[in-house]
Each structure stands twice: as structure tokens, then as C-alpha cells.
Design a protein around this motif. Structure first.
Motif, mmCIF file in Angstrom:
data_model
loop_
_atom_site.group_PDB
_atom_site.id
_atom_site.type_symbol
_atom_site.label_atom_id
_atom_site.label_comp_id
_atom_site.label_asym_id
_atom_site.label_seq_id
_atom_site.Cartn_x
_atom_site.Cartn_y
_atom_site.Cartn_z
ATOM 1 N N ALA A 18 9.773 -3.547 -3.520
ATOM 2 C CA ALA A 18 10.756 -2.870 -2.674
ATOM 3 C C ALA A 18 10.222 -1.527 -2.172
ATOM 4 O O ALA A 18 10.427 -1.156 -1.006
ATOM 5 N N VAL A 19 9.545 -0.778 -3.036
ATOM 6 C CA VAL A 19 8.932 0.485 -2.630
ATOM 7 C C VAL A 19 7.992 0.253 -1.445
ATOM 8 O O VAL A 19 8.025 0.975 -0.437
ATOM 9 N N GLN A 20 7.171 -0.760 -1.548
ATOM 10 C CA GLN A 20 6.209 -1.064 -0.493
ATOM 11 C C GLN A 20 6.899 -1.475 0.795
ATOM 12 O O GLN A 20 6.518 -1.043 1.893
ATOM 13 N N LEU A 21 7.945 -2.308 0.692
ATOM 14 C CA LEU A 21 8.642 -2.790 1.886
ATOM 15 C C LEU A 21 9.356 -1.657 2.618
ATOM 16 O O LEU A 21 9.234 -1.529 3.846
ATOM 17 N N PHE A 22 10.083 -0.824 1.880
ATOM 18 C CA PHE A 22 10.807 0.272 2.528
ATOM 19 C C PHE A 22 9.836 1.265 3.169
ATOM 20 O O PHE A 22 10.103 1.793 4.245
ATOM 21 N N ALA A 23 8.714 1.512 2.505
ATOM 22 C CA ALA A 23 7.714 2.415 3.075
ATOM 23 C C ALA A 23 7.157 1.842 4.380
ATOM 24 O O ALA A 23 6.961 2.568 5.368
ATOM 25 N N GLU A 24 6.897 0.532 4.388
ATOM 26 C CA GLU A 24 6.396 -0.125 5.600
ATOM 27 C C GLU A 24 7.406 -0.042 6.741
ATOM 28 O O GLU A 24 7.022 0.004 7.919
ATOM 29 N N LYS A 25 8.691 -0.009 6.393
ATOM 30 C CA LYS A 25 9.751 0.075 7.400
ATOM 31 C C LYS A 25 9.991 1.511 7.866
ATOM 32 O O LYS A 25 10.878 1.760 8.690
ATOM 33 N N GLY A 26 9.227 2.465 7.346
ATOM 34 C CA GLY A 26 9.329 3.838 7.797
ATOM 35 C C GLY A 26 10.255 4.736 7.010
ATOM 36 O O GLY A 26 10.498 5.882 7.414
ATOM 37 N N TRP A 27 10.761 4.253 5.887
ATOM 38 C CA TRP A 27 11.635 5.076 5.055
ATOM 39 C C TRP A 27 10.807 6.076 4.244
ATOM 40 O O TRP A 27 9.632 5.846 3.953
ATOM 41 N N VAL A 28 11.446 7.176 3.857
ATOM 42 C CA VAL A 28 10.876 8.084 2.873
ATOM 43 C C VAL A 28 11.307 7.553 1.508
ATOM 44 O O VAL A 28 12.506 7.525 1.195
ATOM 45 N N VAL A 29 10.346 7.130 0.716
ATOM 46 C CA VAL A 29 10.637 6.407 -0.521
ATOM 47 C C VAL A 29 10.275 7.250 -1.743
ATOM 48 O O VAL A 29 9.155 7.755 -1.851
ATOM 49 N N TYR A 30 11.233 7.357 -2.658
ATOM 50 C CA TYR A 30 10.988 7.987 -3.957
ATOM 51 C C TYR A 30 11.094 6.901 -5.016
ATOM 52 O O TYR A 30 12.162 6.316 -5.234
ATOM 53 N N GLY A 31 9.958 6.613 -5.642
ATOM 54 C CA GLY A 31 9.934 5.620 -6.697
ATOM 55 C C GLY A 31 9.862 6.277 -8.052
ATOM 56 O O GLY A 31 9.034 7.169 -8.275
ATOM 57 N N GLY A 32 10.714 5.827 -8.952
ATOM 58 C CA GLY A 32 10.731 6.387 -10.296
ATOM 59 C C GLY A 32 10.369 5.349 -11.335
ATOM 60 O O GLY A 32 10.803 4.195 -11.256
ATOM 61 N N ALA A 33 9.560 5.729 -12.322
ATOM 62 C CA ALA A 33 9.180 4.822 -13.407
ATOM 63 C C ALA A 33 8.508 5.619 -14.513
ATOM 64 O O ALA A 33 7.984 6.710 -14.275
ATOM 65 N N ARG A 34 8.505 5.066 -15.705
ATOM 66 C CA ARG A 34 7.783 5.719 -16.808
ATOM 67 C C ARG A 34 6.278 5.641 -16.584
ATOM 68 O O ARG A 34 5.561 6.587 -16.878
ATOM 69 N N ARG A 35 5.814 4.514 -16.064
ATOM 70 C CA ARG A 35 4.381 4.360 -15.766
ATOM 71 C C ARG A 35 4.154 4.777 -14.305
ATOM 72 O O ARG A 35 3.900 3.944 -13.441
ATOM 73 N N VAL A 36 4.250 6.057 -14.087
ATOM 74 C CA VAL A 36 4.237 6.572 -12.722
ATOM 75 C C VAL A 36 2.930 6.244 -12.008
ATOM 76 O O VAL A 36 2.905 6.092 -10.773
ATOM 77 N N GLU A 37 1.846 6.096 -12.759
ATOM 78 C CA GLU A 37 0.542 5.803 -12.140
ATOM 79 C C GLU A 37 0.498 4.418 -11.507
ATOM 80 O O GLU A 37 -0.376 4.125 -10.690
ATOM 81 N N LYS A 38 1.441 3.536 -11.847
ATOM 82 C CA LYS A 38 1.469 2.183 -11.293
ATOM 83 C C LYS A 38 2.347 2.066 -10.050
ATOM 84 O O LYS A 38 2.435 0.984 -9.444
ATOM 85 N N ILE A 39 3.022 3.137 -9.669
ATOM 86 C CA ILE A 39 3.831 3.120 -8.448
ATOM 87 C C ILE A 39 2.894 3.140 -7.241
ATOM 88 O O ILE A 39 1.929 3.909 -7.222
ATOM 89 N N PRO A 40 3.125 2.316 -6.225
ATOM 90 C CA PRO A 40 2.257 2.308 -5.041
ATOM 91 C C PRO A 40 2.183 3.692 -4.399
ATOM 92 O O PRO A 40 3.124 4.496 -4.497
ATOM 93 N N THR A 41 1.093 3.947 -3.728
ATOM 94 C CA THR A 41 0.912 5.232 -3.054
ATOM 95 C C THR A 41 0.690 5.027 -1.567
ATOM 96 O O THR A 41 0.011 4.101 -1.143
ATOM 97 N N SER A 42 1.307 5.883 -0.781
ATOM 98 C CA SER A 42 1.097 5.929 0.668
ATOM 99 C C SER A 42 1.729 7.219 1.163
ATOM 100 O O SER A 42 2.353 7.963 0.391
#
Length: 276
Positions: A18-42
């Protein structure tokens, strides 16, 4: 003005997709997780360490978004897992952990988001439940309880906040191509008491879990599209399902509970015979 979205459990599976899809659609995306290093980057993605069971972490997550963007259009409460095991065996400590992750985290993050959404006169809370919020299978009672609670809470919230231009909706995924069953079975075994009376049944059920693990169901990318529809539909639905089959089983369980219970007991009896 770009829209801003917050997504929890953004480091894997549905949340990551979902993070990847919303980012591709032009949204400003804030992803939260304990394993922050695994969240996609762009360029459009902001990764923040988040533990939804920790109130300070929840406050930091929402305050960071608001301080940087001054708005929040959508919150997707996606964090969740199954603390499986027999009702008798699972410790109350682990039951509380299950509710902290699957329910109370979503409730607190929503409460922190609502004042800004009210001021905007717009917003969407997307709560990721499961078809397991309506149906039930053995050894998952506390998971089903959290998802049922999330649904009742979300429906009540929706009635309260529509007057402010905000909607609260539910997504109910069904079977997925993931390691959910394997992780659930691991938790079931961890929660078994020594010499548990339920061990033969657990061993039999484990064979059934393994027979369909990862072979069918929706992909994370499929479900990310459902998340996107739930977040953006101009006239949001009460419930979002990925497939007709998911919708149908929920309807059957709600409309014909005796039939579903009889079918569940039949399966239970069949599994019990395998252990003899």
C-alpha cells in the motif's frame, strides 16, 4: 495540494504494498513500523519507527506528520497479527498484547488524528479487519475477538464522525498469499501449555494449514488496490472485500450462523478422528 496518508505496519505484506501504491499515485506517504529499515523508500515516502502498542510511539508518529504536513487525509490502521492457541491455554498477558496491537493501537492513532480531520472537514479512517471479524475457526478466538471489536468500533465511529466530513470504513481481506498461516501456527504452539489437552488437535490442524499455505488467495498488491479504493472512493462503502468469495462467506456466516456452526463442528470432528 498533495494528499497525506499514514499507514501502519508498513514494512511488509499489505502495508508495504500500500505504501508503494499510494506513493506511485502521488500521495505523501508516512509509513510506520517497528522494522523501519524495511519500509520502502522514495521521494514521496517518509519512514517512521512505530510500535502501535506504545502510546509515546503513537503520539510521535501522528505529531511528526502534522508538524511536517499540517494535514492528514487518510489513516490506514493496518497493524495486526494472530495470537493463536486454545482459549484455555493462551495467557491473559498475550491476550492483552493481541488487543493492544489489533485494536487499542488503532483506537489511539485514530483519536490522535480526528481533531485535525475535523478541522479540515474531511478525512478517512480505513481499518483493516478480516473476514475473521465475522467468521471463526478453532484456535484463533482472541484474533477473531479483536477483529470483531474493531468492526463494531469502526461502525460506531463512522456514525459519529460523518457530520464532520469524515468516514470510517472496514476492509476485510480473506485468504492471502503470505506466511500468515505459518506464523499463526508458530504462535499456537508457543501458547500451548506443557502436556496440553489440545496438542493432538493442534497437530492435526497444522497439517491442514500446511496443505494450502501460500497456494491461493490475494497477493499483497491485490489488497493494496482495495486499500486505495477504500481511501479514495467519493462514496465509500460500508465494507470492502477483495473477492466475491470473501463477501459471500461473510454473508453466509452472518445470515446463517447455524449452518456455519454445523459446518465448523463437522470439520472439527473430522480433524479429531485423524488424531485417534
Amino acid at each position: 495540494m498533495k494528499k497525506v496518508i499514514a499507514i501502519t505496519s508498513a514494512s511488509s505484506g499489505m502495508g508495504k504494498a500500500a505504501v508503494q501504491l499510494f506513493a506511485e499515485k502521488g500521495w505523501v506517504v508516512y509509513g510506520g513500523a517497528r522494522r523501519v529499515e524495511k519500509i520502502p523508500t522514495s521521494a514521496n515516502i517518509h519512514a517512521i519507527k512505530l510500535d502501535v502498542t506504545d502510546s509515546e510511539s503513537n503520539h510521535n508518529f501522528i505529531q511528526t506528520i502534522l508538524s511536517e504536513q499540517q494535514r492528514l487525509d487518510v489513516l490506514i490502521n493496518n497493524a495486526g497479527y494472530s495470537e493463536g492457541g486454545p482459549v484455555e491455554d493462551v495467557s491473559i498477558e498475550n491476550v492483552r498484547k493481541q488487543f493492544e496491537t489489533n485494536f487499542f493501537g488503532a483506537a489511539e492513532l485514530t483519536k490522535l488524528s480526528l481533531p485535525t480531520m475535523r478541522a479540515q472537514n474531511s478525512g478517512r479512517i480505513v481499518n483493516i479487519s478480516s473476514i475473521g471479524g465475522d467468521l471463526y475457526i478453532p484456535l484463533n478466538a482472541y484474533y477473531h475477538a479483536t477483529k470483531a471489536a474493531l468492526q463494531q468500533w469502526s461502525d460506531t465511529l463512522d456514525v459519529e464522525v460523518q457530520q464532520f466530513g469524515i468516514r470510517s470504513v472496514i476492509v476485510q481481506p480473506g485468504g492471502t498469499q503470505s506466511s500468515w498461516s505459518a506464523i499463526t501456527m508458530d504462535n499456537i504452539r508457543k501458547n500451548l501449555k506443557p502436556d496440553s489437552a489440545y496438542l493432538p488437535f493442534v497437530n492435526s490442524l497444522a497439517k491442514s494449514f500446511g496443505s494450502f499455505e501460500g497456494q491461493s488467495g490475494a497477493t499483497s498488491a491485490d489488497l493494496a488496490k482495495v486499500f486505495y479504493a477504500a481511501a479514495t472512493d467519493s462514496k465509500p462503502k460500508h465494507r470492502y472485500f477483495r473477492s466475491f468469495g470473501d463477501r459471500a462467506i461473510v454473508h453466509i456466516v452472518r445470515a446463517y450462523p447455524r449452518i456455519y456452526r454445523a459446518a465448523s463442528l463437522a470439520v472439527l470432528n473430522r480433524l479429531a478422528k485423524r488424531t485417534k
